[in-house]
Design a protein around this motif. Structure first.
Motif, PDB file in Angstrom:
ATOM      1  N   CYS A  12       0.825  -1.214   0.000  1.00 41.49           N
ATOM      2  CA  CYS A  12       0.000   0.000   0.000  1.00 41.49           C
ATOM      3  C   CYS A  12       0.864   1.272   0.000  1.00 41.49           C
ATOM      4  O   CYS A  12       1.587   1.544   0.952  1.00 41.49           O
ATOM      5  CB  CYS A  12      -0.922  -0.013   1.225  1.00 41.49           C
ATOM      6  SG  CYS A  12      -1.908   1.485   1.344  1.00 41.49           S
ATOM      7  N   PHE A  14      -0.122   4.278   0.345  1.00 41.93           N
ATOM      8  CA  PHE A  14      -0.582   5.227   1.380  1.00 41.93           C
ATOM      9  C   PHE A  14       0.050   4.860   2.725  1.00 41.93           C
ATOM     10  O   PHE A  14       0.493   5.728   3.473  1.00 41.93           O
ATOM     11  CB  PHE A  14      -2.111   5.201   1.469  1.00 41.93           C
ATOM     12  CG  PHE A  14      -2.773   5.449   0.148  1.00 41.93           C
ATOM     13  CD1 PHE A  14      -2.864   6.733  -0.361  1.00 41.93           C
ATOM     14  CD2 PHE A  14      -3.280   4.395  -0.616  1.00 41.93           C
ATOM     15  CE1 PHE A  14      -3.462   6.967  -1.593  1.00 41.93           C
ATOM     16  CE2 PHE A  14      -3.875   4.619  -1.843  1.00 41.93           C
ATOM     17  CZ  PHE A  14      -3.965   5.902  -2.334  1.00 41.93           C
ATOM     18  N   LEU A  36      -4.591  -7.864   2.987  1.00 43.30           N
ATOM     19  CA  LEU A  36      -5.779  -7.246   2.380  1.00 43.30           C
ATOM     20  C   LEU A  36      -6.634  -8.257   1.612  1.00 43.30           C
ATOM     21  O   LEU A  36      -7.777  -7.972   1.264  1.00 43.30           O
ATOM     22  CB  LEU A  36      -5.368  -6.094   1.460  1.00 43.30           C
ATOM     23  CG  LEU A  36      -4.684  -4.913   2.174  1.00 43.30           C
ATOM     24  CD1 LEU A  36      -4.277  -3.848   1.170  1.00 43.30           C
ATOM     25  CD2 LEU A  36      -5.586  -4.310   3.245  1.00 43.30           C
ATOM     26  N   LYS A  51      -9.683  -0.862   5.432  1.00 43.56           N
ATOM     27  CA  LYS A  51      -8.539  -0.231   4.760  1.00 43.56           C
ATOM     28  C   LYS A  51      -7.348  -0.034   5.690  1.00 43.56           C
ATOM     29  O   LYS A  51      -7.505   0.109   6.898  1.00 43.56           O
ATOM     30  CB  LYS A  51      -8.955   1.131   4.197  1.00 43.56           C
ATOM     31  CG  LYS A  51      -9.782   1.034   2.920  1.00 43.56           C
ATOM     32  CD  LYS A  51      -9.919   2.413   2.309  1.00 43.56           C
ATOM     33  CE  LYS A  51     -10.920   2.477   1.182  1.00 43.56           C
ATOM     34  NZ  LYS A  51     -10.526   1.796  -0.019  1.00 43.56           N
ATOM     35  N   VAL A  52      -6.174   0.006   5.080  1.00 47.07           N
ATOM     36  CA  VAL A  52      -4.953   0.459   5.740  1.00 47.07           C
ATOM     37  C   VAL A  52      -4.524   1.741   5.027  1.00 47.07           C
ATOM     38  O   VAL A  52      -4.942   1.958   3.888  1.00 47.07           O
ATOM     39  CB  VAL A  52      -3.817  -0.601   5.637  1.00 47.07           C
ATOM     40  CG1 VAL A  52      -4.138  -1.821   6.452  1.00 47.07           C
ATOM     41  CG2 VAL A  52      -3.501  -0.983   4.189  1.00 47.07           C
ATOM     42  N   PRO A  53      -3.706   2.601   5.620  1.00 45.62           N
ATOM     43  CA  PRO A  53      -3.142   2.493   6.953  1.00 45.62           C
ATOM     44  C   PRO A  53      -4.107   3.007   8.028  1.00 45.62           C
ATOM     45  O   PRO A  53      -4.983   3.832   7.752  1.00 45.62           O
ATOM     46  CB  PRO A  53      -1.930   3.426   6.855  1.00 45.62           C
ATOM     47  CG  PRO A  53      -2.363   4.506   5.913  1.00 45.62           C
ATOM     48  CD  PRO A  53      -3.236   3.817   4.908  1.00 45.62           C
ATOM     49  N   GLU A  64      -6.552   7.821   7.251  1.00 41.75           N
ATOM     50  CA  GLU A  64      -6.211   8.656   6.088  1.00 41.75           C
ATOM     51  C   GLU A  64      -4.726   9.038   6.197  1.00 41.75           C
ATOM     52  O   GLU A  64      -4.338   9.811   7.090  1.00 41.75           O
ATOM     53  CB  GLU A  64      -7.076   9.917   5.977  1.00 41.75           C
ATOM     54  CG  GLU A  64      -8.437   9.662   5.369  1.00 41.75           C
ATOM     55  CD  GLU A  64      -8.386   9.106   3.943  1.00 41.75           C
ATOM     56  OE1 GLU A  64      -7.503   9.519   3.170  1.00 41.75           O
ATOM     57  OE2 GLU A  64      -9.211   8.253   3.612  1.00 41.75           O
ATOM     58  N   SER A  65      -3.941   8.516   5.259  1.00 39.42           N
ATOM     59  CA  SER A  65      -2.488   8.654   5.368  1.00 39.42           C
ATOM     60  C   SER A  65      -2.011  10.098   5.561  1.00 39.42           C
ATOM     61  O   SER A  65      -1.117  10.352   6.372  1.00 39.42           O
ATOM     62  CB  SER A  65      -1.806   8.041   4.134  1.00 39.42           C
ATOM     63  OG  SER A  65      -2.295   8.632   2.949  1.00 39.42           O
TER      64      SER A  65
END
Ligand SMILES: N[C@@H](CCC(=O)N[C@@H](CS)C(=O)NCC(=O)O)C(=O)O
Length: 219
Positions: A12, A14, A36, A51-53, A64-65
């Motif tokens: 990912c 982000f 994931l 979701k990540v991160p 939200e990165s």
């Protein structure tokens, strides 16, 4: 001291932004990889969308990165990753916004879009955004986006450049050699210990994007 838990995935971009901020600031934390393709049930309490991160700080969750990185800047101000000058801070945020609204969707879109008919337009938009970035980088004294200190702007953009071998492999897209500002900046980024500790080779990304380009994963 409050324990910081960081949930991420290696692929990912982000999450990579946050990995870089944690490394640049040498923030002690406990990191956990989330698969994931097989998201564990317990993760729903931390990330209802899967979701990540995500960051858990005591009982609080931050996501939200770009917001996570600003949170890290606020909670762990040293070393700073945003300038002190308000105008320069605003400019940093403008470039972060440009990454999220324009560069990243073009960059990821080219490899993730399965409709070949759309590739030409995305490729043109990506080249356009690279020209905008080149202009910005050629106008700064460098080597980083805002001069001689690395900032959240650099960390926001860098992951997508490291992912580009997947665009080359699957879409025949190469970062043009005629962008010296971007190439100098990339050299400076690749020399950072934070990047050296976290970077992955081109083959990693080529393999990681395979299920996406073969339509075996959602966007
Ligand atoms: N805007 C979000 C994007 C996060 C995101 O899209 N993460 C992807 C991986 S790169 C994800 O977790 N996807 C899993 C899913 O949607 O189930 C951010 O900046 O943190």
């Amino acid at each position: 001291m409050t324990t910081l838990h960081f949930y991420y995935n290696d692929v990912c971009p982000f999450a990579y932004r946050v990995r870089l901020a944690l490394a640049e600031k040498a923030i002690p934390h406990e990191a956990q990889v989330i698969d994931l393709q097989n998201i564990p049930d317990w993760y729903a309490d931390i990330s209802p969308t899967g979701k990540v991160p995500r960051l858990k700080y005591g009982d609080d969750v931050v996501w939200e990165s770009t917001v996570i990185n600003e949170f890290l800047e606020d909670a762990f101000p040293d070393p700073p990753l945003l300038p002190r000058n308000p105008v320069a801070r605003a400019q940093a945020r403008i470039w972060i916004e440009y990454c999220n609204s324009t560069f990243q969707p073009n960059c990821c879109g080219l490899v993730l879009e399965l409709d070949e008919g759309k590739h030409e337009a995305i490729r043109a938009a990506l080249l356009d955004s690279l020209a905008t970035i080149e202009k910005a980088l050629s106008e700064t004294p460098g080597p980083y986006w805002q001069g001689d200190r690395i900032s959240l702007v650099d960390l926001t953009y860098y992951p997508f450049f490291e992912h580009m071998p997947a665009l080359t492999e699957y879409r025949g897209f190469e970062l043009p050699g005629s962008l010296p500002g971007i190439h100098h900046w990339l050299e400076a980024m690749q020399a950072r210990p934070s990047v050296q500790a976290n970077r992955r080779p081109p083959a990693f990304y080529i393999e990681a994007y395979k299920p996406y380009v073969e339509g075996r994963m959602g966007k």
